[in-house]
Design a protein around this motif. Sequence first.
Motif, short mmCIF file in Angstrom:
data_model
loop_
_atom_site.label_atom_id
_atom_site.label_comp_id
_atom_site.label_asym_id
_atom_site.label_seq_id
_atom_site.Cartn_x
_atom_site.Cartn_y
_atom_site.Cartn_z
N LYS A 165 -6.22 1.11 12.14
CA LYS A 165 -5.64 1.55 11.10
C LYS A 165 -4.48 1.54 10.39
N ALA A 166 -3.18 0.75 11.26
CA ALA A 166 -2.13 0.36 11.20
C ALA A 166 -2.28 -0.49 10.59
N LEU A 167 -3.32 -1.51 10.03
CA LEU A 167 -4.01 -2.70 9.77
C LEU A 167 -4.16 -2.15 8.27
N ASP A 168 -5.18 -0.67 7.82
CA ASP A 168 -5.30 -0.29 6.95
C ASP A 168 -3.98 0.54 6.14
N GLY A 169 -2.88 0.57 6.74
CA GLY A 169 -1.77 0.82 6.10
C GLY A 169 -1.03 2.40 6.32
N GLN A 170 -2.72 3.29 7.79
CA GLN A 170 -2.81 4.48 8.29
C GLN A 170 -1.98 5.14 9.09
N PHE A 171 -1.45 6.08 9.60
CA PHE A 171 -0.61 6.39 10.60
C PHE A 171 -1.90 6.41 11.90
N PRO A 211 10.08 4.38 8.74
CA PRO A 211 8.87 5.73 9.59
C PRO A 211 7.69 5.01 9.46
N PHE A 212 7.18 3.88 9.10
CA PHE A 212 5.65 3.83 9.71
C PHE A 212 5.68 2.76 10.60
N VAL A 213 6.31 1.94 10.92
CA VAL A 213 6.61 1.37 11.88
C VAL A 213 7.24 1.88 13.04
N TYR A 214 8.05 2.95 12.71
CA TYR A 214 8.41 3.47 14.27
C TYR A 214 7.26 4.53 14.99
N GLU A 215 7.13 5.46 14.07
CA GLU A 215 6.19 6.34 14.31
C GLU A 215 4.92 5.39 15.26
N HIS A 216 4.29 4.65 14.55
CA HIS A 216 3.50 3.58 15.18
C HIS A 216 3.94 3.13 16.93
N ALA A 217 4.88 2.32 16.67
CA ALA A 217 5.74 2.22 17.68
C ALA A 217 5.35 2.83 18.82
N LEU A 258 0.82 -1.09 0.03
CA LEU A 258 0.13 0.05 0.11
C LEU A 258 1.20 1.62 -0.02
N ASN A 259 0.78 1.83 -0.47
CA ASN A 259 1.31 3.71 -0.50
C ASN A 259 1.29 4.34 0.00
N LEU A 260 1.60 5.28 0.93
CA LEU A 260 1.03 6.50 1.86
C LEU A 260 1.65 7.21 2.40
N ILE A 261 1.28 8.61 1.38
CA ILE A 261 1.75 9.90 1.81
C ILE A 261 1.77 10.47 3.22
N LYS A 262 2.39 10.65 3.53
CA LYS A 262 3.33 11.47 4.94
C LYS A 262 4.12 12.42 4.46
#
Length: 125
Positions: A106-112, A50-56, A2-6
């Motif tokens: 939200k993480a499952l959906d690929g969102q922050f 960045p995705f995993v780091y922000e969630h963690a 999934l592509n996510l823009i942040k």
Amino acid sequence: MLNLIKGGLIIEVTGEQKLLAILAHIGYFLGGLGFIVAPLCIFLLKKEDPFVYEHAKQALVAHLVILIASAITSMLCFLLIGFLLMPILAIFWLMLFITSIIAAIKALDGQFYEYPMIQRFVTKI
């Protein structure tokens, strides 16, 4: 994938990244101090993601805040004041449970996701 823009960056989110982010949020199902150890390990080991780091980071701060509140309330129980705080602490635990489930979805959906009321602490890390 999934592509996510942040922040103007396009981040591709894989299934492994989603799994690690979800594990960071619901680490309390591991029992004991798993709710601290899981997000801490993921936070330390996935700094380049960045995705995993922000969630963690979000999960770690939220879990540390509830751990500190629980410890303070436990200490105050010796003075009998803590017993008055137990219902408030129970509400905080319920809020953590609900928000961590929302964060995992939200993480499952690929969102922050940002936990409510702790962003002042999260931005300091």
